[in-house]
Design an enzyme around this catalytic site. Structure first.
Site, mmCIF file in Angstrom:
data_model
loop_
_atom_site.group_PDB
_atom_site.id
_atom_site.type_symbol
_atom_site.label_atom_id
_atom_site.label_comp_id
_atom_site.label_asym_id
_atom_site.label_seq_id
_atom_site.Cartn_x
_atom_site.Cartn_y
_atom_site.Cartn_z
ATOM 1 N N LYS A 1 24.044 -33.010 -37.993
ATOM 2 C CA LYS A 1 23.901 -34.201 -37.161
ATOM 3 C C LYS A 1 22.460 -34.710 -37.233
ATOM 4 O O LYS A 1 21.572 -34.008 -37.673
ATOM 5 C CB LYS A 1 24.253 -33.861 -35.705
ATOM 6 C CG LYS A 1 25.721 -33.542 -35.513
ATOM 7 C CD LYS A 1 26.098 -33.271 -34.052
ATOM 8 C CE LYS A 1 25.500 -34.216 -33.074
ATOM 9 N NZ LYS A 1 25.776 -35.643 -33.357
ATOM 10 N N GLU B 1 20.637 -34.655 -28.549
ATOM 11 C CA GLU B 1 22.057 -34.301 -28.712
ATOM 12 C C GLU B 1 22.248 -32.794 -28.519
ATOM 13 O O GLU B 1 23.185 -32.350 -27.854
ATOM 14 C CB GLU B 1 22.555 -34.729 -30.096
ATOM 15 C CG GLU B 1 22.640 -36.242 -30.232
ATOM 16 C CD GLU B 1 22.969 -36.722 -31.635
ATOM 17 O OE1 GLU B 1 23.395 -37.873 -31.762
ATOM 18 O OE2 GLU B 1 22.798 -35.964 -32.604
HETATM 19 C C1 5RP Z 1 23.113 -39.313 -34.393
HETATM 20 C C2 5RP Z 1 24.206 -38.432 -34.874
HETATM 21 C C3 5RP Z 1 25.549 -39.069 -35.070
HETATM 22 O O1 5RP Z 1 26.480 -38.371 -34.315
HETATM 23 C C4 5RP Z 1 25.920 -39.016 -36.507
HETATM 24 O O2 5RP Z 1 24.861 -39.613 -37.265
HETATM 25 C C5 5RP Z 1 27.230 -39.744 -36.786
HETATM 26 O O3 5RP Z 1 27.061 -41.093 -36.560
HETATM 27 P P1 5RP Z 1 28.204 -42.159 -36.817
HETATM 28 O O4 5RP Z 1 29.238 -41.948 -35.781
HETATM 29 O O5 5RP Z 1 27.494 -43.481 -36.704
HETATM 30 O O6 5RP Z 1 28.731 -41.920 -38.208
HETATM 31 O O7 5RP Z 1 24.069 -37.270 -35.101
HETATM 32 O O8 5RP Z 1 21.881 -38.634 -34.363
#
Ligand code: 5RP
Length: 229
Positions: free
Chosen positions: A100, A109
């Site tokens: 992530k 997160e």
């Molecule tokens: C943000 C994250 C998001 O959960 C990850 O990048 C997925 O994003 P998306 O739903 O836009 O594909 O970790 O830091």
């Protein structure tokens, strides 16, 4: 839930964002992640906002969206635990381990995920992988340590680049920088996360093994597939 075969990636995100409402516990505060898939969840959450106690948010972006839709946002320090945290992923494997941080929100997160009893990952099926690492691994770093940390990744066979925005180093919500590391194949996510977390200057590595998903709602051409780990 059944989906027609022609759904776009955006429609798959909407599907799983709505499906995640089933995991929201009435009257409770919900942990909210960051990203385009979570934005769909936030939009769905707004339709039941009278039935929840509010949200703990993992980024300034999600906080702004939640507040704009009239959902109260609580500081993480006000909450001892959450029943559920709902967030997307850049990659998820068959054990619920994730990469992530594509949206640069990985540190908050992980903090909000650590408050939650259950992590529900929402993702379209392109995110399901057998081995983590094809997506460049985000690592939030203290700026003065960035080159040192990049060299350490090189010794593991990775190539780290500083994430830029408008030609300048991206600055996270925490005032730090992001390295994106290509060329890794992370066979043992738990060991990898523990190792990299020890390196001086690493704020958070984007491998979510200790805060792994318990459930993944995967948007597929056949509908929402529920994976339990
Ligand atoms: C943000 C994250 C998001 O959960 C990850 O990048 C997925 O994003 P998306 O739903 O836009 O594909 O970790 O830091």
């Amino acid at each position: 839930m059944t989906a027609p075969t022609s759904l776009s990636q955006d429609e798959l995100k909407t599907l799983v964002g709505r499906a995640a409402l089933d995991y929201v516990v009435p009257g409770e505060i919900v942990g909210v992640g960051t990203g385009s898939t979570v934005n769909k969840f936030i939009d769905a959450l707004a339709t039941v906002k009278e039935r929840i106690g509010g949200a703990v948010s993992s980024s300034e972006a999600s906080t702004a969206r939640l507040k704009a839709l009239g959902i109260p946002v609580l500081d993480a320090n006000e909450v001892a635990s959450l029943s559920v945290y709902i967030d997307g992923a850049d990659e998820i494997d068959g054990r619920g381990y994730m990469v992530k941080g594509g949206g640069a929100a990985l540190t908050r997160e992980k903090i909000v995920a650590a408050l939650a009893q259950r992590f529900v990952c929402i993702a379209d099926e392109s995110k399901l992988v057998s081995v983590l690492g094809a997506f460049p691994l985000p690592v939030e770093v203290i700026p003065m340590a960035a080159s040192q940390i990049a060299r350490r990744f090189e010794s593991l066979g990775g190539q780290a680049t500083l994430r830029l925005r408008d030609g300048r180093p991206l600055v996270t919500d925490n005032g730090q920088h992001i390295l994106d590391v290509r060329g890794l194949a992370i066979g043992d996510p738990l060991a990898f996360e523990s190792e990299v977390n020890q390196w001086p200057g690493v704020v958070t590595v984007g491998v979510f093994a200790r805060q792994k998903a318990h459930v993944c709602l995967l948007g597929t051409a056949q509908g929402v597939r529920t994976l339990k780990f």
